[in-house]
Design a protein around this motif. Sequence first.
Motif, short mmCIF file in Angstrom:
data_model
loop_
_atom_site.label_atom_id
_atom_site.label_comp_id
_atom_site.label_asym_id
_atom_site.label_seq_id
_atom_site.Cartn_x
_atom_site.Cartn_y
_atom_site.Cartn_z
N GLU A 1 0.75 -1.34 -0.09
CA GLU A 1 -0.05 0.01 -0.02
C GLU A 1 0.73 1.32 -0.06
O GLU A 1 0.49 2.18 -0.62
N ALA A 2 1.75 1.29 0.71
CA ALA A 2 2.74 2.43 0.90
C ALA A 2 3.59 2.63 -0.40
O ALA A 2 3.44 3.81 -0.87
N ILE A 3 4.10 1.78 -1.11
CA ILE A 3 4.72 1.77 -2.45
C ILE A 3 3.64 2.46 -3.41
O ILE A 3 4.04 3.31 -4.25
N GLU A 4 2.46 1.68 -3.47
CA GLU A 4 1.62 2.15 -4.56
C GLU A 4 1.42 3.57 -4.24
O GLU A 4 0.85 4.46 -5.35
N THR A 5 0.89 3.95 -2.93
CA THR A 5 0.43 5.22 -2.72
C THR A 5 1.55 6.48 -3.25
O THR A 5 1.27 7.34 -3.75
N HIS B 1 -2.04 11.61 -17.17
CA HIS B 1 -2.14 10.02 -17.35
C HIS B 1 -2.89 9.48 -16.42
O HIS B 1 -3.09 9.99 -15.15
N GLY B 2 -3.46 8.31 -16.80
CA GLY B 2 -4.20 7.41 -15.82
C GLY B 2 -3.24 6.60 -14.99
O GLY B 2 -2.09 6.51 -15.32
N VAL B 3 -3.94 5.87 -14.19
CA VAL B 3 -3.00 4.90 -13.28
C VAL B 3 -3.87 3.70 -12.89
O VAL B 3 -5.18 3.99 -12.54
N GLU B 4 -3.30 2.60 -13.18
CA GLU B 4 -4.20 1.46 -12.80
C GLU B 4 -3.17 0.62 -11.81
O GLU B 4 -2.20 0.44 -12.40
N GLY B 5 -3.70 0.36 -10.53
CA GLY B 5 -2.97 -0.43 -9.78
C GLY B 5 -3.30 -1.45 -8.98
O GLY B 5 -4.57 -1.56 -9.04
N HIS C 1 -3.07 -10.38 -16.15
CA HIS C 1 -3.60 -9.16 -15.81
C HIS C 1 -2.60 -8.14 -16.11
O HIS C 1 -1.30 -8.25 -15.65
N ALA C 2 -2.92 -6.86 -16.53
CA ALA C 2 -1.98 -5.97 -16.93
C ALA C 2 -1.07 -5.64 -15.93
O ALA C 2 0.38 -5.30 -16.37
N VAL C 3 -1.55 -5.33 -14.82
CA VAL C 3 -0.74 -4.78 -13.70
C VAL C 3 0.67 -5.55 -13.38
O VAL C 3 1.55 -4.87 -13.03
N TYR D 1 -5.34 -0.12 -5.38
CA TYR D 1 -6.04 1.09 -5.48
C TYR D 1 -6.82 1.39 -6.63
O TYR D 1 -7.64 2.37 -6.73
N GLY D 2 -6.86 0.49 -7.76
CA GLY D 2 -7.87 0.51 -8.62
C GLY D 2 -7.20 1.47 -9.61
O GLY D 2 -6.21 1.81 -9.93
N VAL D 3 -8.45 2.00 -10.62
CA VAL D 3 -8.02 2.73 -11.72
C VAL D 3 -8.46 4.41 -11.51
O VAL D 3 -9.47 4.77 -11.09
N VAL D 4 -7.36 5.12 -11.93
CA VAL D 4 -7.54 6.80 -11.97
C VAL D 4 -7.66 6.77 -13.66
O VAL D 4 -6.76 6.55 -14.11
#
Length: 265
Positions: free
Chosen positions: A51-55, A68-72, A215-217, A75-78
Amino acid sequence: MNQDVCDVDLDQALTVATELAAWAAEAIRRPHGGGVREKAGPADIVTRTDEAIETHVRSVLRAAFPAHGVEGEEYGVVEPAGPHAPHWVVDPVDGTTNYAHGIGWCSFSLGLVAADGTPLLGLVADPWRGETFTAIRGRGAELNGTRIQAATHTTLTGHVFLTEWAAHAHWPGLDTLLTALSRRHCTARVLGSTALSLAQVAAGRATAAAIGEFHAVDGLPAYLIAVEAGAVALPEVPVYDEPLLLSAPGVAGEVAGLWRASRSL
């Protein structure tokens, strides 16, 4: 102002990605001190480190590339700011189960994808061996800045095949495929990180690798790296939640035959 995919500076993007990978690798190497909880079940877990790294990654990417968008993974998709803007895919700790149990085989995975789904940039970092695999579409693949190529083997016999379970379970056809590989004296390994397993094909260490669910991520960055290193993909373009096979060119026909036979049962 939106950044169209044509305006993306891939060298700048790679610089940002590489800096994030170095930061993430250091975070993964630190003692994590627990903080493990279940997501979908006992075999699907997340740690505070994930969680800390993705944040942190999301924060840096949004500052550097606001359109740009982000998919993680966590925390899902922006969504991107416009229809032509690319998006990033990130798995902060690919191989969380290994990480949570103190097994040094996990990775940080990050990629940039065009609006039409075409992978533009891929990075997979192995914190424990100090290795960072990278690729920019059309420019080949590198390991710690040195060009790499898929293996030149012309047979599976005597070489290594990597795969991954779908979480805690095998996927349809895997048992049949492993049996066929064993008859060819090809050694199979299940190591616990999709991104790292696929990247080994790019480095020429594994002659082939397969996953039961793409899965893309955690799969797209390594897929691009492997293909840029000369690996053959089946299917040529990965499909979400479907199997993916990567192989060295010289064994593509042999392993594809085994693959299709195992999938048809």
